[in-house]
Design an enzyme around this catalytic site. Structure first.
Site, PDB file in Angstrom:
ATOM      1  N   HIS A 209      56.068 -24.082  -3.776  1.00  0.00           N
ATOM      2  CA  HIS A 209      56.813 -24.981  -3.150  1.00  0.00           C
ATOM      3  C   HIS A 209      58.373 -24.884  -3.827  1.00  0.00           C
ATOM      4  O   HIS A 209      59.336 -25.639  -3.127  1.00  0.00           O
ATOM      5  CB  HIS A 209      56.281 -26.598  -3.716  1.00  0.00           C
ATOM      6  CG  HIS A 209      55.188 -26.893  -2.876  1.00  0.00           C
ATOM      7  ND1 HIS A 209      54.967 -28.170  -2.469  1.00  0.00           N
ATOM      8  CD2 HIS A 209      54.234 -26.322  -1.930  1.00  0.00           C
ATOM      9  CE1 HIS A 209      54.064 -28.264  -1.677  1.00  0.00           C
ATOM     10  NE2 HIS A 209      53.674 -27.005  -1.444  1.00  0.00           N
TER      11      HIS A 209
ATOM     12  N   HIS B  85      46.100 -20.136   0.468  1.00  0.00           N
ATOM     13  CA  HIS B  85      44.972 -20.900   0.688  1.00  0.00           C
ATOM     14  C   HIS B  85      43.657 -20.438   0.501  1.00  0.00           C
ATOM     15  O   HIS B  85      42.540 -20.918   0.469  1.00  0.00           O
ATOM     16  CB  HIS B  85      44.834 -21.482   2.464  1.00  0.00           C
ATOM     17  CG  HIS B  85      46.132 -22.379   2.688  1.00  0.00           C
ATOM     18  ND1 HIS B  85      46.251 -22.891   3.886  1.00  0.00           N
ATOM     19  CD2 HIS B  85      46.964 -22.804   1.826  1.00  0.00           C
ATOM     20  CE1 HIS B  85      47.061 -23.728   3.937  1.00  0.00           C
ATOM     21  NE2 HIS B  85      47.753 -23.649   2.753  1.00  0.00           N
TER      22      HIS B  85
END
Length: 722
Positions: A78, A245
């Site tokens: 992020h 993920h």
């Protein structure tokens, strides 16, 4: 409340964004050399300290599966993932995730805790290790700790100590909303520049789907649009999503709106910069769960281990959309034949994996699915693709490889790093430079042509991601040589002449001294400035530092460089075609934006515009905005006539972008001007600056200041001179 000028007059041109270029906001001082400090670190010791934090759970914040690795990957992702190619802004450099607005974005819920967990490491190493580097390095160490082999790491991200308020995040006024104005023609998958994220306050796309609905087709469009604006291919996109993920879980044990407190910048003072206070929800194993996105569950059965679990689950099972316990759309497997994951706090208790709408979108998009299936058949290809894409994600905003530091910098150089060949010859000295300037000035090229060519080459630089600039002479390569603003036919003439001078000079040498076209283009611009100053009666010498080399077409990422093409260039008085799909309202706003990317101050921007007009270095008709009868002479005529009440200004089009300059007494049209000229008389602060150069004693100062600002632009990309 104390109201600012911007509050009283919201349409006032914001110039304060250029003030950050005039001073250092941080505590270290102008002499601080972070690269030098970073290289003093015991690098392996730093990594060991980060590893220790990751695997030593602290009571005040729960660690899923006894390991903070997935948490740190999310933090690093992020931080770096805000980067966008349109203006090169955001990204991991500067450690901006610890400052608003990124520190309080909804997509960054609880990442304040990840940084606090690393606070002891930061305190131990102080100025030798920036937050920008620490945040990213923690993500790398996390991957390695869970069995993944990373491609490398480079340090060199000096911290910012002030929010980057120049970044345009979007038109919305509420978090986690998407206005139709965010997209061109209000169409999903067609973002306006310079945006990359599709939702205000989210890093990428809405994980639930466009506008919060489980629309896999629309989600795939948004993913492709968003990741392409980070200069990621389809293959890199799939690798990043699938690789990221593979680890961890998402947290939505309950509704965030009801159970999570305000973000850090709105939290009470006693929380000391922490936000999103929450009563931890008891999970199925009796442990403490946390709430972030509102989506709940892991992606596979092995959340802290690098394997093929994510891809296998996604492709081998059917998925159906449901509302999870946090009230958000997510996807559950059809049937009960999927391997379950352990509870984050008790391995004896298990839970079913889930998928996001953005995951399922990869499966239903033909091109993305083809890549997923390739990775399933060839796990080593998946590992390599994720390693390289992750490395690119973390380092995309750092500029050329010479700015990379540390023992894990790869030997390989990638085209996205805009590599420039090393010289295998000696550079010209003062004597040779003087000879070359004489030859350039004796050619058929005018002051205007020389100045425009040098400006076209050097002004591509962006301080945001350290791309562009004169080094490499990419102005002679695609896509730059075909940009409309560069007037390709005239540019071709200038380049052919300069290439002829270069070839003749290099062929005549009986030693190892050679001149690159990159150096010669800058030298030609310098010679033009010196001649124009001499015509005005001033004897000046523009500093020249040789050392540039020439890039090749195969070392130039054409698609990525397209983002550097200016839609408006105030310095060359180029308004473009008017069909601009960005969020800036006026040409003058784009002028300030470009000046900020060039690291200019308000006076530097002002004197460059006025000086370029005097040189006749403007697009197309050199008389537009020149306000002089002596083009090619470095006078202060532009400012003097702009502020002279002898003239009046009248728009000639409905857009009020082009104006006629009329003599008040005779009514005759003297010149033509644009908004990019008139703003220096209209805006109070710019007028105050222009007034200095318009004065009877202002011309000499204009010449001196123009030479300094010109030289600054010509050397912005010379990191070897720092």
């Amino acid at each position: 409340m104390t109201w600012s000028n911007q509050d009283w007059w919201p349409n006032l041109l914001r110039l304060d964004v250029l003030d950050d270029n005039a001073f250092e906001a941080g505590p270290y001082g102008e002499d601080f050399d972070y690269a030098e400090e970073f290289q003093k670190l015991d690098y392996e010791e730093v990594k060991a300290d980060i590893e220790d934090v990751m695997t030593s759970s602290q009571d005040w914040w729960p660690a899923d599966y006894g390991h903070y690795g997935p948490f740190f990957i999310r933090m690093a992702w992020h931080s770096a993932g805000t980067y966008r190619t349109a203006d090169g802004r955001a990204g991991a450099s500067g450690g901006l995730q610890r400052l608003p607005p990124e520190s309080s974005w909804p997509d960054n819920v609880n990442l304040d805790k990840a940084r606090r967990l690393l606070q002891p490491v930061k305190q131990r190493y102080g100025r030798k290790l920036s937050w920008g580097d620490l945040i990213v390095l923690a993500g790398n160490v996390a991957l390695e700790s869970m069995g993944f082999e990373t491609y490398g790491f480079a340090g060199g991200r000096e911290d910012e100590f002030k929010s980057n308020e120049v970044v345009e995040w979007g038109p919305e006024t509420e978090w986690e909303t998407t206005s139709p104005e965010r997209f061109e023609d209000e169409e999903v998958g067609n973002l306006k520049n310079p945006l990359a994220n599709t939702v205000m306050g989210l890093i990428y796309v809405n994980p639930e789907g466009p506008y919060g609905e489980p629309d896999v087709e629309g989600s795939a469009k948004n993913i492709r649009e968003e990741f392409s604006r980070m200069a990621m291919s389809d293959r890199e996109t799939v690798a990043l999503i699938a690789g990221g993920h593979t680890f961890g879980k998402v947290h939505g044990a309950d509704d965030p709106e009801e159970n999570v407190g305000p973000e850090p910048e709105s939290a009470p003072i006693e929380q000391q910069g922490l936000g999103w206070a929450q009563e931890h929800v008891e999970d199925k194993a009796g442990g403490l769960d946390v709430i972030t996105s509102g989506i709940e569950g892991p992606w596979n059965a092995t959340p802290i281990q690098w394997d093929m679990g994510y891809i296998d689950n996604l492709l081998e099972h059917d998925w159906t959309s449901v509302k999870g316990p946090g009230g958000a759309w997510q996807w559950e497997p059809v049937g009960d034949d999927i391997d379950e994951a352990p509870s984050p706090h008790d391995s004896e208790v298990s839970e079913e994996p889930m998928m996001l709408t953005t995951d399922v979108a990869l499966k239903h998009d033909d091109d993305y699915r083809e890549i997923l299936e390739e990775f399933r058949e060839d796990p080593e290809a998946f590992q390599q693709a994720f390693a390289k894409a992750w490395y690119k994600l973390l380092h995309r905003d750092m500029g050329p490889p010479e700015r990379y530091h540390g023992p894990e910098v790869p030997d390989e150089t990638f085209v996205w790093q805009d590599p420039i060949p090393e010289a295998d010859y000696e550079f010209v000295g003062d004597e040779e430079a003087a000879q070359l300037k004489d030859e350039i000035l004796a050619s058929d090229l005018s002051v205007s042509q020389l100045a425009k060519t040098a400006w076209a080459s050097a002004s591509t630089y962006r301080d945001s991601d350290k791309r562009g600039g004169a080094n490499g002479a990419r102005v002679r390569l695609e896509p730059q040589r075909s940009w409309e603003v560069n007037e390709p036919e005239e540019l071709e003439t200038a380049l052919e002449t300069l290439e002829g001078i270069q070839e003749e000079f290099n062929a005549s040498r009986d030693d190892d001294v050679r001149v690159s076209l990159a150096d010669l283009i800058v030298l030609g611009g310098n010679a033009a400035v010196e001649r124009a100053a001499a015509e005005a009666g001033y004897d000046v010498e523009v500093p020249f530092e040789p050392g540039r080399t020439d890039a090749t077409q195969d070392l130039t990422d054409v698609d990525s460089f397209e983002a550097l093409e200016p839609e408006v260039d105030a310095f060359r008085n180029y308004l473009g075609d008017g069909d601009v799909d960005d969020l800036y309202d006026t040409p003058e706003e784009r002028m300030v934006d470009k000046a900020e990317l060039l690291n200019l101050t308000v006076p530097e921007m002002t004197v460059l515009v006025g000086g370029m007009r005097a040189l006749g270095a403007t697009y197309g008709d050199a008389h537009r905005g020149a306000f002089t009868d002596e083009p090619g002479t470095l006078t202060n005529d532009f400012f003097e006539n702009l502020l002279d009440m002898k003239y009046e200004w009248e728009p000639v089009d409905e857009n009020e972008e082009v104006f006629e300059v009329r003599d008040r007494d005779t009514g005759e049209v003297e010149w033509e001007a644009t908004r990019l000229d008139l703003i220096f008389g209209s805006n109070a602060r710019l007028r105050a600056t222009a007034d200095v150069y318009a004065a009877a004693d202002g011309e000499e100062k204009l010449v001196e200041d123009f030479v300094d600002a010109w030289h600054k632009v010509m050397t912005l990309d010379r990191f070897d001179l720092e």
